[in-house]
Design a protein around this motif. Sequence first.
Motif, PDB file in Angstrom:
ATOM      1  N   ASN A  94      65.367  39.552  30.910  1.00  0.00           N
ATOM      2  CA  ASN A  94      66.735  40.075  30.993  1.00  0.00           C
ATOM      3  C   ASN A  94      67.531  39.519  29.814  1.00  0.00           C
ATOM      4  O   ASN A  94      67.804  38.325  29.739  1.00  0.00           O
ATOM      5  CB  ASN A  94      67.374  39.650  32.319  1.00  0.00           C
ATOM      6  N   GLU A  95      67.860  40.386  28.843  1.00  0.00           N
ATOM      7  CA  GLU A  95      68.556  39.961  27.634  1.00  0.00           C
ATOM      8  C   GLU A  95      69.701  40.939  27.352  1.00  0.00           C
ATOM      9  O   GLU A  95      69.611  41.792  26.478  1.00  0.00           O
ATOM     10  CB  GLU A  95      67.576  39.902  26.462  1.00  0.00           C
ATOM     11  N   PRO A  96      70.773  40.832  28.154  1.00  0.00           N
ATOM     12  CA  PRO A  96      71.894  41.751  27.979  1.00  0.00           C
ATOM     13  C   PRO A  96      72.586  41.495  26.636  1.00  0.00           C
ATOM     14  O   PRO A  96      72.496  40.395  26.082  1.00  0.00           O
ATOM     15  CB  PRO A  96      72.801  41.390  29.167  1.00  0.00           C
ATOM     16  N   PRO A  97      73.249  42.515  26.095  1.00  0.00           N
ATOM     17  CA  PRO A  97      73.486  43.827  26.721  1.00  0.00           C
ATOM     18  C   PRO A  97      72.410  44.856  26.418  1.00  0.00           C
ATOM     19  O   PRO A  97      72.424  45.949  26.949  1.00  0.00           O
ATOM     20  CB  PRO A  97      74.810  44.255  26.079  1.00  0.00           C
ATOM     21  N   TYR A  98      71.464  44.503  25.524  1.00  0.00           N
ATOM     22  CA  TYR A  98      70.535  45.519  25.054  1.00  0.00           C
ATOM     23  C   TYR A  98      69.430  45.827  26.055  1.00  0.00           C
ATOM     24  O   TYR A  98      68.992  46.975  26.159  1.00  0.00           O
ATOM     25  CB  TYR A  98      69.946  45.092  23.700  1.00  0.00           C
ATOM     26  N   THR A  99      68.957  44.839  26.768  1.00  0.00           N
ATOM     27  CA  THR A  99      67.952  45.087  27.800  1.00  0.00           C
ATOM     28  C   THR A  99      68.397  44.434  29.093  1.00  0.00           C
ATOM     29  O   THR A  99      68.744  43.242  29.115  1.00  0.00           O
ATOM     30  CB  THR A  99      66.575  44.528  27.382  1.00  0.00           C
ATOM     31  N   LEU A 100      68.395  45.229  30.155  1.00  0.00           N
ATOM     32  CA  LEU A 100      68.754  44.730  31.484  1.00  0.00           C
ATOM     33  C   LEU A 100      67.514  44.825  32.361  1.00  0.00           C
ATOM     34  O   LEU A 100      67.007  45.922  32.623  1.00  0.00           O
ATOM     35  CB  LEU A 100      69.895  45.555  32.078  1.00  0.00           C
ATOM     36  N   ALA A 101      67.008  43.669  32.782  1.00  0.00           N
ATOM     37  CA  ALA A 101      65.781  43.635  33.584  1.00  0.00           C
ATOM     38  C   ALA A 101      66.120  43.355  35.037  1.00  0.00           C
ATOM     39  O   ALA A 101      67.000  42.540  35.352  1.00  0.00           O
ATOM     40  CB  ALA A 101      64.841  42.563  33.044  1.00  0.00           C
ATOM     41  N   ALA A 102      65.440  44.057  35.909  1.00  0.00           N
ATOM     42  CA  ALA A 102      65.628  43.827  37.342  1.00  0.00           C
ATOM     43  C   ALA A 102      65.045  42.465  37.722  1.00  0.00           C
ATOM     44  O   ALA A 102      64.089  41.996  37.096  1.00  0.00           O
ATOM     45  CB  ALA A 102      64.947  44.936  38.140  1.00  0.00           C
ATOM     46  N   PRO A 103      65.598  41.821  38.731  1.00  0.00           N
ATOM     47  CA  PRO A 103      65.046  40.530  39.181  1.00  0.00           C
ATOM     48  C   PRO A 103      63.571  40.674  39.546  1.00  0.00           C
ATOM     49  O   PRO A 103      63.166  41.611  40.240  1.00  0.00           O
ATOM     50  CB  PRO A 103      65.900  40.184  40.407  1.00  0.00           C
ATOM     51  N   GLY A 104      62.765  39.748  39.021  1.00  0.00           N
ATOM     52  CA  GLY A 104      61.338  39.769  39.310  1.00  0.00           C
ATOM     53  C   GLY A 104      60.531  40.712  38.445  1.00  0.00           C
ATOM     54  O   GLY A 104      59.329  40.889  38.680  1.00  0.00           O
ATOM     55  N   SER A 105      61.140  41.316  37.414  1.00  0.00           N
ATOM     56  CA  SER A 105      60.399  42.264  36.577  1.00  0.00           C
ATOM     57  C   SER A 105      59.311  41.580  35.762  1.00  0.00           C
ATOM     58  O   SER A 105      58.365  42.243  35.308  1.00  0.00           O
ATOM     59  CB  SER A 105      61.358  43.001  35.633  1.00  0.00           C
ATOM     60  N   ASP A 106      59.440  40.239  35.569  1.00  0.00           N
ATOM     61  CA  ASP A 106      58.411  39.518  34.839  1.00  0.00           C
ATOM     62  C   ASP A 106      57.400  38.871  35.783  1.00  0.00           C
ATOM     63  O   ASP A 106      56.578  38.053  35.374  1.00  0.00           O
ATOM     64  CB  ASP A 106      59.029  38.456  33.935  1.00  0.00           C
ATOM     65  N   GLY A 107      57.462  39.259  37.054  1.00  0.00           N
ATOM     66  CA  GLY A 107      56.526  38.713  38.041  1.00  0.00           C
ATOM     67  C   GLY A 107      55.366  39.657  38.277  1.00  0.00           C
ATOM     68  O   GLY A 107      55.099  40.584  37.507  1.00  0.00           O
ATOM     69  N   TRP A 108      54.664  39.443  39.401  1.00  0.00           N
ATOM     70  CA  TRP A 108      53.478  40.248  39.694  1.00  0.00           C
ATOM     71  C   TRP A 108      53.876  41.636  40.189  1.00  0.00           C
ATOM     72  O   TRP A 108      54.783  41.772  40.988  1.00  0.00           O
ATOM     73  CB  TRP A 108      52.616  39.556  40.749  1.00  0.00           C
ATOM     74  N   MET A 109      53.177  42.648  39.668  1.00  0.00           N
ATOM     75  CA  MET A 109      53.427  44.041  40.038  1.00  0.00           C
ATOM     76  C   MET A 109      52.122  44.683  40.481  1.00  0.00           C
ATOM     77  O   MET A 109      51.064  44.433  39.893  1.00  0.00           O
ATOM     78  CB  MET A 109      54.032  44.805  38.847  1.00  0.00           C
ATOM     79  N   GLN A 110      52.222  45.513  41.489  1.00  0.00           N
ATOM     80  CA  GLN A 110      51.031  46.119  42.086  1.00  0.00           C
ATOM     81  C   GLN A 110      50.742  47.484  41.464  1.00  0.00           C
ATOM     82  O   GLN A 110      51.651  48.285  41.231  1.00  0.00           O
ATOM     83  CB  GLN A 110      51.213  46.274  43.598  1.00  0.00           C
ATOM     84  N   VAL A 111      49.454  47.736  41.210  1.00  0.00           N
ATOM     85  CA  VAL A 111      49.022  49.041  40.695  1.00  0.00           C
ATOM     86  C   VAL A 111      48.884  49.995  41.872  1.00  0.00           C
ATOM     87  O   VAL A 111      48.108  49.748  42.802  1.00  0.00           O
ATOM     88  CB  VAL A 111      47.683  48.923  39.944  1.00  0.00           C
ATOM     89  N   VAL A 112      49.646  51.108  41.839  1.00  0.00           N
ATOM     90  CA  VAL A 112      49.627  52.053  42.960  1.00  0.00           C
ATOM     91  C   VAL A 112      49.066  53.414  42.577  1.00  0.00           C
ATOM     92  O   VAL A 112      48.909  54.277  43.444  1.00  0.00           O
ATOM     93  CB  VAL A 112      51.047  52.231  43.549  1.00  0.00           C
ATOM     94  N   GLY A 113      48.756  53.630  41.304  1.00  0.00           N
ATOM     95  CA  GLY A 113      48.254  54.941  40.903  1.00  0.00           C
ATOM     96  C   GLY A 113      47.554  54.907  39.562  1.00  0.00           C
ATOM     97  O   GLY A 113      47.774  54.010  38.734  1.00  0.00           O
ATOM     98  N   VAL A 114      46.699  55.895  39.347  1.00  0.00           N
ATOM     99  CA  VAL A 114      45.986  56.074  38.076  1.00  0.00           C
ATOM    100  C   VAL A 114      46.222  57.502  37.611  1.00  0.00           C
ATOM    101  O   VAL A 114      45.978  58.457  38.358  1.00  0.00           O
ATOM    102  CB  VAL A 114      44.475  55.815  38.226  1.00  0.00           C
ATOM    103  N   VAL A 115      46.722  57.644  36.395  1.00  0.00           N
ATOM    104  CA  VAL A 115      46.958  58.976  35.827  1.00  0.00           C
ATOM    105  C   VAL A 115      45.922  59.249  34.745  1.00  0.00           C
ATOM    106  O   VAL A 115      45.308  58.326  34.196  1.00  0.00           O
ATOM    107  CB  VAL A 115      48.384  59.093  35.243  1.00  0.00           C
TER     108      VAL A 115
END
Length: 812
Positions: free
Chosen positions: A585-606
């Motif tokens: 999160n580096e405002p004002p140019y980039t606004l990151a949601a809380p936890g965006s740098d944490g673990w994220m689950q893969v839910v689909g393959v395109v």
Amino acid sequence: MPIILQDLRFALRQMGKHPSFALTAILSLALGIGATVSVFSIIYAVLMNPWPYPGADRICQVFLLDKAGNEDSWRGLTGPQVRQLSQAHAVEDVMGVTGWSLSVTGSDVPEDVQGIYLTGNGLQFLGLPALLGRNFLPSDAPDGQEPQQVVVLSHKFWQRHFNGDPTVIGKPIQLDHKTYIILGVLPRRFTWLDGDVYLPLKLSTSEAMEYGAMMKIRPGVSRAAAAAELQPIFQQYAKETPTHFPKQYKLELRNISYRYVHQLGGTLGLLFGAVGLLLAIGCGNVSILLLARGTARQHEFAVRSAVGASGFRIVRQLLTESLLLALTGTGLGVLLAYRSLGWIVARLPEYSFPHEADFHINIPVVFFSVGLALLTGVVFGLFPALQLARPQISQVMQSSTRKVAGTVRGKQWYTFLIAGQIAMTLLLMSAAGAAIQGLVRMMRIPLGYDPHHVMSVGIHLHDNTYTTLTERLNYFEQLREKIVALPDVVATGISTNATPPNNGWDQPIEFLGKASGEEEKARINFVDPGYFTTLHMPLLRGRVWDSTEIAHSAPLVLVNETFAKRYYPGGDVLGHFLKIPTLRNEPPYTLAAPGSDGWMQVVGVVADALDDGLDQPVKPAIFLPYSLHMWMSTQILVRGRTDPLSILRSVRQQIASVNPDQQVSGRVDDLETWIRHEPEWARGRLVSILFGAFSLLALALAAVGLYSVVSYSVAQRTNEFGIRMALGAQKKDVLRIVLASAGVSVGSGLLAGLALSFGLNRVISRWVENAAHDPFLVLAVACVIVGVAALACVIPSRRASSVDPMMALRCE
């Protein structure tokens, strides 16, 4: 001097007596020289003299390379780092730079402009004085203070917005509702980063603010030595701001011309080689014509030699005639180059050359043309002159003017010239065929998405607007809903950085439960669910986010098939977790949601879609909800029922209805145009068109040369053919003799051309996009040349077979 004028007058009379010979020779040279001069003009403008800035050869940029020598991504320097960089001994000066989309406000309709912010020394760094007024100075942007609200206009913007009004200096202009005073107007060739307006930059102390840095190294210091000095400095920078730098890298300094030389240098070198072949074929044509014309003048030369003319005198006369042809052909060739230069420039890859480049027939190009004329005049005129300078007086005086004193050596010279023309034509046509074949192959590459009827509309938010994640998300959602409600719109999707065929942001990734070894990377794309529908990218497994998950910035991602195969080859990637640690999160140019740098689950393959250009394999890609990491700029993909550009006006109105100050950023194109703007596609098209044109010209010139040789050979052997026919030879026998004599030259040329084509195949494949070794293509080209050569021999051969024996015998 009188003797030279006498030679010149005599040469002019010779050209007037034989206009068809002179016209053929001049056109042969004009085509070759015109093509050579036009390509050299582009080489001079792009590679030899592209920049108007003093000391441009010392202006460098830092590149970070990985272990394989490829460019690694890094995010720039902070303000304090830019200041510190100027203290390095090898560095003479440093310029900090950033860019932003601005709007000219204060009138009925806001106008989108590209603003380039330079540190106070920036315009002095580049060193080009203003055309009108003055440039801003360091005193206009004192270090640590707010800069003066002043602006310098680019020449193009001054012409477009102010109609070239010279009285604009000192007048105000509103940019994003702030009033700036116009200090000056820059020269036409000052187009640094394609800016419309240039403003002084205040370097922030925040780590969230990154800037580009251009350095001018001191005279006498090599780039390698400067890079060695800067390496420990950048290692310290990496410790201060680790998220801005890759883990391992090698620092390299590259001149500002590096990218353009790398992208277009090989292509231009290839084209210059092609026009060199075309010029050589044209010169060979003129040598053939001069030699053939000279054999018809053997009686004249014998008489002149008999009355005291030396061999040097005859050579000088013949060289005068060849130089006159060369200068005339050069004049016409320069005119052709002048007329064709703009056409070629319009087909160069758009961003493969500096827009500062000045394409025109300038003094260096004229000197090159004159030198080329003198060189070609001497080269193609010298050998025929030496062949004809010492006639056998007694033999020639006893024979008719139609009989050649043509020796075996003269016939060998004919054979060599024709064979050389055929070989070079075969090589040129093979390269053209490979280029066209490569372009066709590129056009047939499966894209993995459907670009038809889709356009990309850029939105670049202004400073101090939509400063929270919720505000920014709501604004983009309002835009999307307004646009999709239009009657001619089928679907819309948000593509922050994911518009193919060259999309994504290479970032390191980590996997839950996997030991971290070598740094693993993937292309990160920020999109919404409509992105896949708009581009017709099929979902292979799993699911896509819904609107609620987008609104809550759910840490759920999709990956492409290449990602799944590379990182999970033995199992299903669905349900696994990954992390992108660089999402901050580096405002004002980039606004990151809380936890965006944490673990994220893969839910689909395109399914896979091109994401690294048209000539590279698909890279592993991750698709994140755009609400996880929101930039100040994004793109809205719009699929229309027909041509999407026809509804652009309606789209602009919808955007203005949400915020009247917000305008579409930059030029709007459909995705098929995005493909055509890819450098590899544009280079392939350019090479295909020019090589095709050059090869057709070469084929025509070779055919003219072969026709000339066979015609003169028939004229010289008229008596021989009459005797043969008087003794019982049939027309087909005479026809076979003529074709056989030409067949030796053509066959030798084909063999040499095949050897060259196969031998240089690797070089051609290196510079021609998607070219591959295809022996059948080369053989097909050889068959075409044989067919054209046969046609060139038909008319003189039929003339030979129709000789009246009595008329032929009277020739003696």
